[in-house]
Enzyme design. Structure first.
Site, PDB file in Angstrom:
ATOM      1  N   ASP A 290       0.872  -1.166   0.000  1.00  0.00           N
ATOM      2  CA  ASP A 290       0.000   0.000   0.000  1.00  0.00           C
ATOM      3  C   ASP A 290       0.917   1.228   0.000  1.00  0.00           C
ATOM      4  O   ASP A 290       2.136   1.124   0.140  1.00  0.00           O
ATOM      5  CB  ASP A 290      -0.979  -0.008   1.177  1.00  0.00           C
ATOM      6  CG  ASP A 290      -2.215   0.853   0.879  1.00  0.00           C
ATOM      7  OD1 ASP A 290      -2.148   1.694  -0.044  1.00  0.00           O
ATOM      8  OD2 ASP A 290      -3.235   0.715   1.574  1.00  0.00           O
TER       9      ASP A 290
HETATM   10  C1  NOJ Z   1      -4.009   3.944  -0.025  1.00  0.00           C
HETATM   11  C2  NOJ Z   1      -5.193   3.036   0.092  1.00  0.00           C
HETATM   12  O1  NOJ Z   1      -5.164   2.328   1.310  1.00  0.00           O
HETATM   13  C3  NOJ Z   1      -5.291   2.052  -1.058  1.00  0.00           C
HETATM   14  O2  NOJ Z   1      -6.483   1.337  -0.949  1.00  0.00           O
HETATM   15  C4  NOJ Z   1      -5.180   2.766  -2.373  1.00  0.00           C
HETATM   16  O3  NOJ Z   1      -5.336   1.864  -3.433  1.00  0.00           O
HETATM   17  C5  NOJ Z   1      -3.832   3.454  -2.432  1.00  0.00           C
HETATM   18  N1  NOJ Z   1      -3.752   4.435  -1.375  1.00  0.00           N
HETATM   19  C6  NOJ Z   1      -3.568   4.127  -3.779  1.00  0.00           C
HETATM   20  O4  NOJ Z   1      -4.389   5.203  -3.943  1.00  0.00           O
END
Ligand code: NOJ
Length: 750
Positions: A290
């Protein structure tokens, strides 16, 4: 009918596009990946594991200084494998041209984006869509998201989020499928099918991503990013099943998560990524971190610095570093120092390259950015029709103890009150990164096509200050301007439609709440309007279950309208005027108060579940224990009667269950027939109820249908604390009905 037509149109569009695709076999791809890997330097392989957030302004020259310049230089040196948050024909094409024409090996980029519930045409938030229990509708929604985003150069979505959560305080419940792993697994698979289609190389299909692996939905106290401390039982029986189903359905990528799981950050967990995902489940795609979650291993006090974070994460099985710089800055050195085996780099790069081949990017790196398709498909009218169709299926009639609904097209003197009723932005909900602001059909707009005999009063201002995706909503707590006008209007009206709830930006990532009431002055407004007119139809707009206890006690008619996307107002009007008979069922229980959280219908029995004259039994002294509106609940304008439940053990751990369902009301309607089981005695205590089957049926007035379910080992077994799947002989209860409470019951022996 309408959606069948839409499906045909979408299908024929896909067929035309499919003609251009390639059918490379797995063996072909493996050998192509192998020969490419042989040509790559260590740095280039690590480059495939590096993902940067967008850094290119298509309208300007290449960046000359600063951070963007560094990223750009990395791109030209073949040190970037993927980019996120860049979309649109021109932008994607320009970046891809650099990757293809200016790097030594010309390896194309993979472009990722959060296409969570539609792209330009926004569908209901995932929790709302889940309330449809309609797998075709959910698949179609993802399909449209794929068609539109692929036309804009995107070939990878960070969806579906398959995190199960039992806690409405957690803002990200809006992005998931609710509290149940069985339903959640089916919904996750439907979304994956919608995004990935039959062939990933088709120009209108994109790679999906099951996230967040794992446990993210169990953040303690419902506070986003908080620690997760769960039993092995919960991990194996509640958290992991939707991920396993996603892997089995062929999802191409996984995203790990920000949280610690039982003391180990998920991003650095070899148990999750190597042992379970890539080991036991044999997952062959790649795992992306993430956002900077590899670097966050330091903040977790799990790694001392970036370098150690990179070492831990790569060993644990995180293949790609999202905007974290740990891999690009340290992996090469770690290999040279002998701390990281180059085989791990080869494996990660191989996984990434494989997906790129499967997407057809090596054949035509520009296949996903196409100006004509971009112009043709964004906000296409068939997409709008599909969005309206899915939205109306997502609406849940919570309570209907009056004859107010459905409304007549001739109804006079209608008052429409509430700040959200005239809002064109909030219905778009969380994660609508590609949608244009204020593009939803508001309720006020939607009503007009059926009946113009209404007047609108805002009643109260929702927020003060900005309402943007990046900021927190500042809810108006003091300004009562508008109360009086709204009360006067209500007093002189025959029916009052009130639309209240949360703003679309009050749920989603980072939006946890300790109160799950109607924010600001809305509860006060509701009570004041009720004092002058009791004929209220309350429409609740929210990204999570709210505490509707007061409303339930007083308001005769309550409809859960979530955040329904671009076609919100039209879909709500379809239901209010009976053009569509509501069929949604809650994918998540609505508690009586925040103090009941976390909660689920899948509770375990306790040693003290029976009420006693003294206080020593499992209950609250100030609140009922059960949900206000339980999982699976949802009414219709008609009624359904269940009878003749028959259970037949067929041997070899297979059990057939049949039930008769009759539409006993005056209108045609759809019903979600739900099957629950209880394993009476087992080596691990089992929940009092678990959903193990469902079917959405449509019945004309007076008609009945026999619905047949088959229970197999998959439904009857469970995981023990070691993660072993067991099917144990013994007595089971089976319950079939239109919700998780009530219904017909029977027993069988396995
Ligand atoms: C953080 C989020 O937790 C995740 O779900 C998302 O895909 C990413 N950022 C990218 O935007």
């Amino acid at each position: 009918m309408l959606w069948k037509k839409i499906k045909r149109i979408l299908a024929s569009a896909s067929l035309v596009l499919l003609a251009a695709q390639s059918f490379a076999s797995n063996d072909d791809i493996d050998s192509k990946v192998d020969s490419l890997l042989e040509k790559m330097t260590l740095a280039e392989k690590i480059g495939q594991m590096n993902q940067y957030n967008g850094f290119w302004d298509a309208t300007g020259p290449a960046p000359e200084e600063g951070f963007a310049k560094l990223k750009y230089d990395h791109l030209r040196s073949g040190l970037v494998g993927s980019v996120l948050n860049v979309s649109g024909y021109e932008r994607v094409r320009e970046l891809q041209e650099v990757a293809v024409n200016e790097t030594r090996l010309g390896i194309p980029l993979i472009f990722g984006l959060d296409v969570i519930h539609g792209h330009k045409t926004i569908f209901p938030i995932p929790l709302a869509e889940s309330a449809s229990w309609d797998m075709d509708a959910i698949e179609r929604s993802a399909r449209v998201g794929a068609v539109e985003s692929a036309a804009q150069g995107i070939n990878w979505t960070f969806a579906p989020m398959v995190d199960i959560s039992e806690d409405a305080r957690w803002g990200r419940v809006a992005e998931g499928a609710g509290e149940d792993p069985y339903l959640g697994a089916h919904i996750g698979v439907a979304r994956i099918k919608g995004f990935q289609g039959e062939d990933l190389a088709a120009v209108d299909t994109i790679a999906a991503c099951a996230k967040h692996f794992a446990g993210y939905g169990f953040a303690e106290g419902g506070r986003d990013y908080n620690r997760v401390d769960v039993s092995p039982y919960t991990l194996h029986n509640t958290i992991l099943p939707p991920f396993k189903a996603a892997a089995e359905a062929g999802v191409k990528t996984f995203m790990n998560s920000f949280n610690t799981l039982n003391g180990i950050p998920a991003t650095g967990s070899a148990f999750l990524q190597r042992e379970i995902l890539k080991g036991k489940w044999g997952f062959e795609g790649f795992v992306v971190s993430d956002w900077a979650s590899i670097r966050e291993l330091i903040a977790h006090s799990y790694a001392e610095d970036d370098k150690q974070a990179a070492e831990i994460a790569v060993k644990a099985g995180s293949d790609m570093d999202m905007e974290g710089y740990a891999y690009i800055n340290h992996l090469e050195q770690l290999v040279k120092e002998g701390k990281v085996d180059e085989a791990l780099i080869n494996d990660a790069a191989r996984r990434v390259l494989r997906v790129k081949f499967e997407l057809g990017l090596f054949e035509d790196p520009y296949r996903y950015s196409n100006q004509e398709r971009e112009q043709e498909w964004l906000n296409h009218k068939t997409h709008m029709a599909a969005a309206r169709d899915v939205a109306k299926r997502s609406i849940v009639l919570l309570k209907n103890e009056s004859s107010l609904l459905p409304l007549s097209k001739k109804q006079k003197n209608i008052a429409v009150i509430g700040p959200l009723a005239n809002d064109k932005n909030s219905p778009l909900g969380t994660w609508r990164v590609s949608a244009d602001d204020n593009t939803a059909i508001s309720l006020v707009e939607g009503l007009k096509q059926y009946n113009e005999n209404f007047q609108y009063e805002q009643g109260v201002k929702f927020s003060v200050g900005k309402e943007t995706f990046a900021d927190q909503i500042e809810v108006n707590e003091t300004d009562r301007t508008g109360f009086e006008e709204a009360k006067q209007l209500a007093q002189s009206s025959d029916v009052v439609i009130m639309m209240l709830g949360e703003h679309g930006f009050q749920s989603g990532e980072g939006r946890s709440r300790t109160k799950i009431d109607l924010p600001g002055l809305q509860q006060e407004l509701l009570e004041e309007i009720y004092a002058v007119n009791k004929n209220i139809i309350l429409l609740v707009s929210s990204g999570r279950p709210l505490d509707l206890s007061w409303a339930h006690k007083h308001i005769p008619t309550i409809v859960q309208t979530w955040q329904l996307g671009t076609q919100s107002g039209n879909a709500i009007a379809d239901v209010l005027f009976g053009e569509y008979n509501p069929s949604g069922k809650l994918p998540m229980s609505f508690p009586r108060s925040v103090g009941q959280l976390p909660t689920t219908y899948r509770l375990f029995s306790t040693g003290r579940g029976t009420p006693k004259p003294v206080v020593f039994w499992s209950h609250y002294i100030d609140e009922e224990s059960d949900a206000l509106y339980p999982f699976g609940h949802g009414l219709s304008y008609t009624t359904f009667e269940y009878s003749k439940l028959k259970v037949k053990a067929l041997g070899e751990n297979r059990v057939q269950v049949k039930v008769n369902v009759k539409n006993t009301g005056k209108s045609a309607g759809e019903e979600v027939v739900q099957l629950y089981i209880r394993d009476r005695f087992a080596s691990t205590v089992r929940p009092v109820k678990e959903l193990k089957g469902f079917e959405k049926i449509s019945l004309a007035s007076g008609k009945s249908k026999t619905v047949t379910f088959m229970l197999t080992e998959k439904e009857l077994g469970f995981y023990n604390a070691k993660g072993e799947f067991l099917v144990e002989k013994g007595a089971f209860d089976v319950m079939v009905g239109g919700g998780s409470v009530g219904g017909e019951t029977a027993q069988f022996e396995l």
